[in-house]
Scaffold this motif. Structure first.
Motif, short mmCIF file in Angstrom:
data_model
loop_
_atom_site.label_atom_id
_atom_site.label_comp_id
_atom_site.label_asym_id
_atom_site.label_seq_id
_atom_site.Cartn_x
_atom_site.Cartn_y
_atom_site.Cartn_z
N SER A 270 0.81 -1.30 -0.01
CA SER A 270 -0.07 -0.01 0.01
C SER A 270 0.74 1.23 -0.15
O SER A 270 0.40 2.34 0.01
CB SER A 270 -1.05 0.00 1.24
N THR A 271 1.96 1.05 0.19
CA THR A 271 3.16 2.40 0.01
C THR A 271 3.98 2.05 -1.27
O THR A 271 4.40 1.07 -1.59
CB THR A 271 4.04 2.21 1.03
N GLY A 321 17.06 -0.68 -10.88
CA GLY A 321 17.73 -0.16 -9.78
C GLY A 321 17.32 -0.53 -8.45
O GLY A 321 17.92 -0.91 -7.70
N PHE A 322 15.92 -0.21 -8.42
CA PHE A 322 15.38 -0.89 -7.16
C PHE A 322 15.33 -2.25 -6.84
O PHE A 322 15.61 -2.52 -5.70
CB PHE A 322 13.58 -0.28 -7.31
N GLN A 323 15.27 -3.09 -7.62
CA GLN A 323 15.21 -4.59 -7.55
C GLN A 323 16.67 -4.81 -7.38
O GLN A 323 17.11 -5.76 -6.36
CB GLN A 323 14.66 -5.22 -8.83
N SER A 324 17.66 -4.24 -8.02
CA SER A 324 19.12 -4.59 -7.88
C SER A 324 19.52 -4.27 -6.35
O SER A 324 20.36 -4.95 -5.89
CB SER A 324 19.71 -3.83 -8.89
N THR A 325 19.05 -3.02 -5.89
CA THR A 325 19.45 -2.72 -4.71
C THR A 325 19.30 -3.84 -3.37
O THR A 325 20.40 -4.12 -2.64
CB THR A 325 18.83 -1.52 -3.94
N TYR A 326 18.25 -4.40 -3.74
CA TYR A 326 17.81 -5.34 -2.52
C TYR A 326 18.33 -6.85 -2.96
O TYR A 326 18.72 -7.50 -2.12
CB TYR A 326 16.48 -5.53 -2.42
N GLN A 327 18.57 -6.90 -4.28
CA GLN A 327 19.17 -8.37 -4.69
C GLN A 327 20.65 -8.26 -4.19
O GLN A 327 21.24 -9.20 -4.26
CB GLN A 327 19.15 -8.38 -6.20
N LEU A 328 21.21 -7.09 -4.26
CA LEU A 328 22.53 -6.93 -3.94
C LEU A 328 22.88 -7.24 -2.15
O LEU A 328 23.64 -7.27 -1.75
CB LEU A 328 23.18 -5.86 -4.35
N GLY A 329 21.70 -7.03 -1.49
CA GLY A 329 21.68 -7.33 -0.07
C GLY A 329 21.27 -6.33 0.83
O GLY A 329 21.27 -6.40 1.98
N ALA A 330 20.57 -5.15 0.24
CA ALA A 330 20.25 -4.05 1.16
C ALA A 330 18.99 -4.68 1.99
O ALA A 330 18.29 -5.63 1.60
CB ALA A 330 19.62 -3.14 0.43
N VAL A 331 18.95 -4.13 3.14
CA VAL A 331 17.68 -4.74 4.20
C VAL A 331 16.44 -3.98 3.72
O VAL A 331 16.36 -2.48 3.76
CB VAL A 331 17.93 -4.65 5.64
N PRO A 332 15.29 -4.67 3.55
CA PRO A 332 13.99 -3.90 3.08
C PRO A 332 13.69 -3.35 4.37
O PRO A 332 13.47 -4.00 5.44
CB PRO A 332 13.48 -4.73 2.59
N PRO A 333 13.15 -2.15 4.33
CA PRO A 333 12.34 -1.28 5.36
C PRO A 333 11.00 -2.09 5.66
O PRO A 333 10.63 -2.91 4.77
CB PRO A 333 12.14 -0.08 4.83
N GLY A 334 10.66 -1.79 6.67
CA GLY A 334 9.26 -2.37 7.00
C GLY A 334 8.14 -2.54 6.51
O GLY A 334 7.11 -3.03 6.21
N TRP A 335 8.07 -0.98 5.74
CA TRP A 335 6.82 -0.59 4.82
C TRP A 335 6.77 -1.40 3.68
O TRP A 335 5.84 -1.41 2.72
CB TRP A 335 6.74 0.83 4.61
N LEU A 336 7.98 -2.11 3.02
CA LEU A 336 8.15 -2.55 1.94
C LEU A 336 7.85 -4.26 1.98
O LEU A 336 8.83 -5.02 2.51
CB LEU A 336 9.48 -2.32 1.24
N CYS A 337 6.55 -4.62 1.53
CA CYS A 337 6.54 -6.10 1.46
C CYS A 337 6.59 -6.78 3.16
O CYS A 337 6.99 -7.81 3.11
CB CYS A 337 7.19 -7.03 0.55
N GLY A 338 6.30 -6.00 3.89
CA GLY A 338 6.30 -6.32 5.09
C GLY A 338 7.93 -6.72 5.86
O GLY A 338 7.96 -7.08 6.66
N GLY A 339 8.59 -6.07 5.37
CA GLY A 339 10.27 -6.14 5.28
C GLY A 339 10.86 -7.48 4.97
O GLY A 339 11.66 -7.68 5.49
#
Length: 396
Positions: A270-271, A321-339
């Motif tokens: 929802s965000t 870029g968005f997907q690559s950031t997290y594929q590389l290991g960035a920790v997702p924030p809680g608002w993104l897919c429940g973390g």
């Protein structure tokens, strides 16, 4: 204003203007995208790109040499491969049941792999084997059935015309059954994909990739325009930009009209933020399918002289870029897919990165890191194959 900021702003303006032109160029809002005459070979890879690839491999340059060695060592390049065609390919959810689904997809990838091997080596055995596989299927297949039939047709239908374009337009040894193969694409594949799908966005994007490639091979301007129109309606509904407003756009005919419906379709997210996709919170694997198909259609359109990158490039750049950031290991924030994210983007970044960064000069730091880390990119065994070989640093 820093140079990269000006570039981003200019690209956003260009994308907006191109989208408006596509919507209002005709009274119906249809895209008039097809060229007066199609360029061959011209599905995903051009003759110039193929020449670049062959030169790099023969010079022993990296990463192309390693990428070709990976291709040559794969089962898809085997000269002893035996095709496994069948009249009816039945594919249920997640290819269960799998009655010819894997065989069809992998034979299509094999035909494309062998076509690339032919062009790089000029060894006619590879071209003849590609023809043998394409002839085997065109002699037998009649239909696709069960719930995954549209997606299965899109997957296989994306690889077949890539192979056929290279063989038909670069191999002078003859292909007696090329007309039968074209009839197969027109009667078995094109009707299944051309009208799209209101399932998850990767379905329609993959189906439009197949429809565009088939239309090029068939020199079918009407089908090409229809597929591009549907593609341009789906991309903004698949990748969110802040300029879209509080909610993501919806695809024409989707039936989504309320916030609750849209949030549910976006996997409960929802965000919204730049580069989020409709399937990010489902998993990165399916997201990769959608992003790959977007880059493939845009690349084919560029080869055909009707460049769609101005309309879809900023969304694709942000999403990669968005997907690559997290594929590389960035920790997702809680608002993104429940973390919690299900990673596994796949070998899907090379084409978009090459077009947007290498050709157009836009900064893509995380995408670059991921792309270079994953080289040489292989195959996802569905419809993506050997894109480091064909697109790394390739501006042809």
């Amino acid at each position: 204003m820093p140079l990269h900021t000006r570039r981003t702003a200019l690209m956003a303006v260009a994308a907006l203007l191109a989208t408006l032109l596509a919507q209002f160029a005709t009274p119906t809002g249809r895209a008039e995208a097809a060229p007066a005459a199609f360029t061959h070979p011209g599905v995903l890879v051009s003759r110039g790109q193929l020449d670049f690839t062959r030169a790099k491999v023969r010079a022993g340059a990296q990463p192309w040499k390693g990428a070709y060695e990976q291709l040559a060592a794969s089962p898809y390049a085997s000269l002893s491969r035996t095709a496994k065609p069948r009249a009816t390919v039945e594919c249920g959810p997640y290819s269960d049941p799998d009655r010819g689904c894997t065989d069809e997809r992998e034979d299509a990838i094999a035909a494309y792999t062998l076509a690339l091997a032919w062009y790089v080596t000029e060894d006619s055995r590879y071209a003849r084997k590609a023809i043998e596989i394409m002839d085997a299927w065109s002699a037998v297949i009649k239909k696709h059935t069960n719930s995954n039939a549209p997606l299965q047709t899109g997957w296989a239908g994306s690889s077949w015309p890539r192979a056929a374009e290279i063989v038909k337009y670069t191999y002078d040894g003859g292909w007696a059954n090329a007309g039968r193969f074209a009839a197969m694409l027109r009667t078995v594949y094109l009707p299944q994909v051309i009208n799209g799908s209101n399932s998850n966005g990767n379905w329609e994007l993959t189906m439009m990739e197949a429809a565009v490639g088939i239309s090029v091979f068939l020199d079918d301007r009407a089908s090409y325009d229809k597929a591009v129109t549907k593609f341009l309606g789906r991309v903004p509904a698949y990748i969110y930009l802040a300029s879209d407003g509080a909610l993501p756009k919806t695809a024409p005919g989707s039936g989504l009209s309320t916030r609750d419906q849209i949030v549910k379709y976006w996997q409960g997210q929802s965000t919204f933020t730049d580069g989020l996709t409709q399937e990010t919170c489902r998993d990165f694997t399916h997201t990769g399918y959608g992003l790959s198909a977007i880059s493939h259609v845009a690349e084919t359109s560029r080869i055909q002289g009707q460049d769609l990158y101005p309309q879809v490039g900023e969304r694709l750049r942000r999403a990669l870029g968005f997907q690559s950031t997290y594929q590389l290991g960035a920790v997702p924030p809680g608002w993104l897919c429940g973390g919690k994210l299900k990673l596994g983007l796949g070998p899907v970044t090379e084409v978009g990165f090459n077009a947007l960064h290498n050709r157009l000069g836009y900064p893509m730091a995380d995408t670059q890191t991921l792309t270079e880390r994953n080289r040489p990119a292989g195959s996802n065994n569905l419809f993506v194959a050997w894109e480091t070989l064909t697109h790394a640093g390739n501006s042809g």
